[in-house]
Design a protein around this motif. Structure first.
Motif, PDB file in Angstrom:
ATOM      1  N   LEU A 237       0.819  -1.219   0.000  1.00 29.47           N
ATOM      2  CA  LEU A 237       0.000   0.000   0.000  1.00 29.47           C
ATOM      3  C   LEU A 237       0.852   1.268   0.000  1.00 29.47           C
ATOM      4  N   THR A 238       2.072   1.184   0.501  1.00 32.03           N
ATOM      5  CA  THR A 238       2.906   2.396   0.557  1.00 32.03           C
ATOM      6  C   THR A 238       3.934   2.461  -0.576  1.00 32.03           C
ATOM      7  N   ASN A 239       3.959   1.435  -1.428  1.00 29.47           N
ATOM      8  CA  ASN A 239       4.866   1.470  -2.593  1.00 29.47           C
ATOM      9  C   ASN A 239       4.107   1.015  -3.840  1.00 29.47           C
ATOM     10  N   ARG A 240       2.821   1.390  -3.873  1.00 36.73           N
ATOM     11  CA  ARG A 240       1.898   0.853  -4.868  1.00 36.73           C
ATOM     12  C   ARG A 240       2.302   1.157  -6.300  1.00 36.73           C
ATOM     13  N   GLU A 241       2.665   2.388  -6.579  1.00 40.11           N
ATOM     14  CA  GLU A 241       2.979   2.770  -7.958  1.00 40.11           C
ATOM     15  C   GLU A 241       4.181   1.997  -8.486  1.00 40.11           C
ATOM     16  N   GLU A 242       5.237   1.939  -7.683  1.00 32.67           N
ATOM     17  CA  GLU A 242       6.444   1.237  -8.136  1.00 32.67           C
ATOM     18  C   GLU A 242       6.186  -0.260  -8.285  1.00 32.67           C
ATOM     19  N   VAL A 243       5.396  -0.819  -7.360  1.00 30.29           N
ATOM     20  CA  VAL A 243       5.094  -2.254  -7.436  1.00 30.29           C
ATOM     21  C   VAL A 243       4.272  -2.547  -8.697  1.00 30.29           C
ATOM     22  N   LEU A 244       3.301  -1.688  -8.997  1.00 34.31           N
ATOM     23  CA  LEU A 244       2.482  -1.904 -10.198  1.00 34.31           C
ATOM     24  C   LEU A 244       3.327  -1.774 -11.463  1.00 34.31           C
ATOM     25  N   ARG A 245       4.284  -0.849 -11.442  1.00 36.64           N
ATOM     26  CA  ARG A 245       5.171  -0.700 -12.589  1.00 36.64           C
ATOM     27  C   ARG A 245       6.024  -1.969 -12.771  1.00 36.64           C
ATOM     28  N   ALA A 246       6.537  -2.484 -11.665  1.00 29.29           N
ATOM     29  CA  ALA A 246       7.352  -3.706 -11.730  1.00 29.29           C
ATOM     30  C   ALA A 246       6.508  -4.880 -12.239  1.00 29.29           C
ATOM     31  N   LEU A 247       5.262  -4.962 -11.777  1.00 32.33           N
ATOM     32  CA  LEU A 247       4.359  -6.030 -12.229  1.00 32.33           C
ATOM     33  C   LEU A 247       4.088  -5.919 -13.727  1.00 32.33           C
ATOM     34  N   ASP A 248       3.973  -4.684 -14.191  1.00 36.78           N
ATOM     35  CA  ASP A 248       3.712  -4.444 -15.606  1.00 36.78           C
ATOM     36  C   ASP A 248       4.889  -4.939 -16.457  1.00 36.78           C
ATOM     37  N   THR A 249       6.102  -4.592 -16.040  1.00 34.10           N
ATOM     38  CA  THR A 249       7.291  -5.064 -16.765  1.00 34.10           C
ATOM     39  C   THR A 249       7.360  -6.588 -16.713  1.00 34.10           C
ATOM     40  N   TYR A 250       7.038  -7.128 -15.541  1.00 34.67           N
ATOM     41  CA  TYR A 250       7.086  -8.584 -15.400  1.00 34.67           C
ATOM     42  C   TYR A 250       6.108  -9.266 -16.354  1.00 34.67           C
ATOM     43  N   GLN A 251       4.911  -8.708 -16.452  1.00 36.40           N
ATOM     44  CA  GLN A 251       3.916  -9.301 -17.369  1.00 36.40           C
ATOM     45  C   GLN A 251       4.450  -9.345 -18.801  1.00 36.40           C
ATOM     46  N   SER A 252       5.114  -8.265 -19.235  1.00 33.61           N
ATOM     47  CA  SER A 252       5.680  -8.248 -20.587  1.00 33.61           C
ATOM     48  C   SER A 252       6.743  -9.323 -20.741  1.00 33.61           C
ATOM     49  N   GLN A 253       7.601  -9.448 -19.738  1.00 28.08           N
ATOM     50  CA  GLN A 253       8.669 -10.449 -19.810  1.00 28.08           C
ATOM     51  C   GLN A 253       8.092 -11.863 -19.806  1.00 28.08           C
ATOM     52  N   LEU A 254       7.017 -12.041 -19.034  1.00 22.07           N
ATOM     53  CA  LEU A 254       6.375 -13.358 -18.987  1.00 22.07           C
ATOM     54  C   LEU A 254       5.774 -13.696 -20.353  1.00 22.07           C
ATOM     55  N   CYS A 255       5.195 -12.691 -21.011  1.00 24.57           N
ATOM     56  CA  CYS A 255       4.639 -12.905 -22.357  1.00 24.57           C
ATOM     57  C   CYS A 255       5.731 -13.326 -23.329  1.00 24.57           C
ATOM     58  N   GLU A 256       6.920 -12.734 -23.201  1.00 24.60           N
ATOM     59  CA  GLU A 256       8.054 -13.120 -24.057  1.00 24.60           C
ATOM     60  C   GLU A 256       8.396 -14.593 -23.838  1.00 24.60           C
ATOM     61  N   VAL A 257       8.409 -14.981 -22.564  1.00 20.99           N
ATOM     62  CA  VAL A 257       8.738 -16.362 -22.222  1.00 20.99           C
ATOM     63  C   VAL A 257       7.675 -17.314 -22.778  1.00 20.99           C
ATOM     64  N   ILE A 258       6.416 -16.918 -22.665  1.00 21.79           N
ATOM     65  CA  ILE A 258       5.322 -17.757 -23.183  1.00 21.79           C
ATOM     66  C   ILE A 258       5.451 -17.913 -24.700  1.00 21.79           C
ATOM     67  N   ARG A 259       5.757 -16.795 -25.375  1.00 23.75           N
ATOM     68  CA  ARG A 259       5.913 -16.848 -26.834  1.00 23.75           C
ATOM     69  C   ARG A 259       7.050 -17.806 -27.209  1.00 23.75           C
ATOM     70  N   LEU A 260       8.093 -17.783 -26.404  1.00 23.38           N
ATOM     71  CA  LEU A 260       9.245 -18.654 -26.637  1.00 23.38           C
ATOM     72  C   LEU A 260       8.828 -20.133 -26.593  1.00 23.38           C
ATOM     73  N   VAL A 261       7.998 -20.476 -25.608  1.00 21.81           N
ATOM     74  CA  VAL A 261       7.537 -21.863 -25.476  1.00 21.81           C
ATOM     75  C   VAL A 261       6.563 -22.201 -26.605  1.00 21.81           C
ATOM     76  N   GLU A 262       5.667 -21.255 -26.923  1.00 22.20           N
ATOM     77  CA  GLU A 262       4.696 -21.479 -28.010  1.00 22.20           C
ATOM     78  C   GLU A 262       5.404 -21.742 -29.329  1.00 22.20           C
ATOM     79  N   ASP A 263       6.386 -20.871 -29.659  1.00 17.82           N
ATOM     80  CA  ASP A 263       7.092 -20.999 -30.936  1.00 17.82           C
ATOM     81  C   ASP A 263       7.916 -22.289 -31.000  1.00 17.82           C
ATOM     82  N   GLY A 264       8.494 -22.669 -29.859  1.00 19.35           N
ATOM     83  CA  GLY A 264       9.276 -23.907 -29.820  1.00 19.35           C
ATOM     84  C   GLY A 264      10.517 -23.869 -30.708  1.00 19.35           C
ATOM     85  N   ASP A 265      11.050 -22.692 -30.976  1.00 22.44           N
ATOM     86  CA  ASP A 265      12.265 -22.554 -31.788  1.00 22.44           C
ATOM     87  C   ASP A 265      13.472 -22.809 -30.884  1.00 22.44           C
TER      88      ASP A 265
END
Lengths: 292, 292
Positions: A237-265
């Protein structure tokens, strides 16, 4: 004032406060423990963490040279204005809160006779409470110090000596920079661990064999989900903005990882996962890897 | 055939194979190590992991009662048809691969004189190779066994004895069920750890102070990102559907967690995060928590 001649009063006898007290014992003139519950004081005395203790906050801080607030972040925010009028002139007022932005803003409002200094030791345990306190808890950890503009060099030196006194490495960091960094390296891992436990709970836990096949990997990755909830809510609750920003970056990185598994290259996987492995290994040199 | 009278040939002298060999030494008539590199055999002999070793696969398995393929999953898939013609009648052919669906399908095609049995010990290390092998590696871990319909009770009993011989707990599980479970409790945590390292690398790593503030939490949560890449690619490519399904569930759970932080409703946070904490604690009873 040097540490050896100082009376240090620690407010809050939980894991962090009691461990700090125990680590400081003998390194300063007198360690005083202040807590709401008389039982906590009794335990702190019995285990030799403090020279004396009290449930009367005013009495505990009246003659202090250093006061350390060792309570959750939002309790610190409430305590700062309350405690200010009780402190003697020149007293160093520190905290151990995990987020620093709002605490620094509150500290800036304190009366001029007080020397404020934000503090955040990068250590802890999954369990909380004085029962698991350990005077060696701070040894080898980084102890972030966030001085305000008004903080004197002498007060900062005393804060530094306190951190070093319990075996920690002081690191001076501005409040905003520390909040940005810990959002990613500390608060984000907690939330990922929570989502992992929730995932297992929603799917594989239905199978009675699930917990028999849990390897050490799940154990490490999910460890932080067992953290103290009150402390974590205060942090989120006292570091909400920074935590949400970190979560946002993490979601993008997770999507990259998912794409990597989907593509199977295979070549691409080797490149990306290999680079990540190298980065992880650089973070923790070989000499440190044995204790993981 | 009981284990004590068996010749066990282990193909692959990496971390898993060499540790299994060392753990079996003295528990069966003879432990034979087969590896491509003569150097691995020399190390295995020098460390007392095997009774004898060879770089000639045909020679190594010719008189075996049990053959264990201790190579990455796709190497196992290649080796199964190759090795079949080299084995004596009634030989138990096991593997240690982390995914079982495709291996079971390949095992079903083996000639009738072979007794196939899928195996997956739930242990490992972040480092790979015979250099970090340890005969105690399997002690206390779950050792999944996936018999085929054609696998005889005698062959299964021998596989069970082998798992128990190295101190592991055998657990009979169908290939599909094991692949579903490990996707969530083992493969998913690896990918989350990778995305976490990538997140830190993309943001906070730009700040030289970042690695000074890394607490033990980041260390645990990111630990698996240091896993052997060849092994993990084999796992991801041979358990792709289940891994993608687990990632999908994880993404939903992560969104729930993000919404929780966005909303900032303290009571709701306490309820959800408290329930997750309770679940995590039930997964690992207090008696086990000290070793985390």
């Amino acid at each position: 004032m040097d540490l050896l001649n100082a009376q240090v009063t620690i407010v809050g006898m939980g894991l962090m406060g009691a461990s700090l007290a125990g680590g400081l014992r003998g390194k300063c003139r007198c360690v005083v423990g202040a807590a709401r519950r008389a039982e906590s004081i009794e335990i702190a005395l019995a285990r030799g963490f403090i020279d004396r203790g009290t449930t009367d906050l005013a009495e505990g801080v009246r003659e202090a040279d250093v006061v350390v607030l060792a309570t959750p972040v939002r309790a610190i925010l409430r305590q700062l204005p309350e405690i200010a009028s009780l402190l003697p002139g020149g007293c160093l007022l520190m905290d151990l809160g995990s987020t620093k932005g709002r605490i620094a803003a509150e500290m800036a409002q304190l009366p001029g006779h007080i020397q404020p200094l934000g503090g955040h030791p990068m250590c802890g345990k999954e369990k909380s409470g004085i029962e698991v306190a350990d005077p060696a808890l701070y040894q080898g950890c980084t102890f972030i110090l966030s001085p305000l503009e008004r903080t004197s060099q002498e007060a900062l030196a005393l804060g530094r000596a306190l951190a070093e006194g319990v075996g920690a490495r002081p690191l001076i960091l501005e409040p905003e920079r520390q909040d940005f960094l810990v959002a990613t390296v500390s608060h984000l891992p907690y939330l990922l661990a929570c989502a992992l436990v929730a995932t297992a709970d929603a799917t594989t836990s239905q199978d009675p064999a699930a917990w028999e096949v849990v390897a050490t990997g799940f154990r490490s990755t999910s460890r932080l989900a067992g953290s103290d909830v009150t402390m974590m809510i205060d942090i989120l609750l006292t570091n909400r903005e920074e935590v949400l920003r970190a979560l946002d970056t993490y979601q993008s990185q997770l999507c990259e990882v998912i794409r990597l598994v989907e593509d199977g290259d295979e070549e691409k996987m080797r490149e990306v996962l290999g680079a990540i492995r190298k980065t992880r290994r650089e973070m923790y040199p070989a000499s440190q890897q044995v204790i993981e």
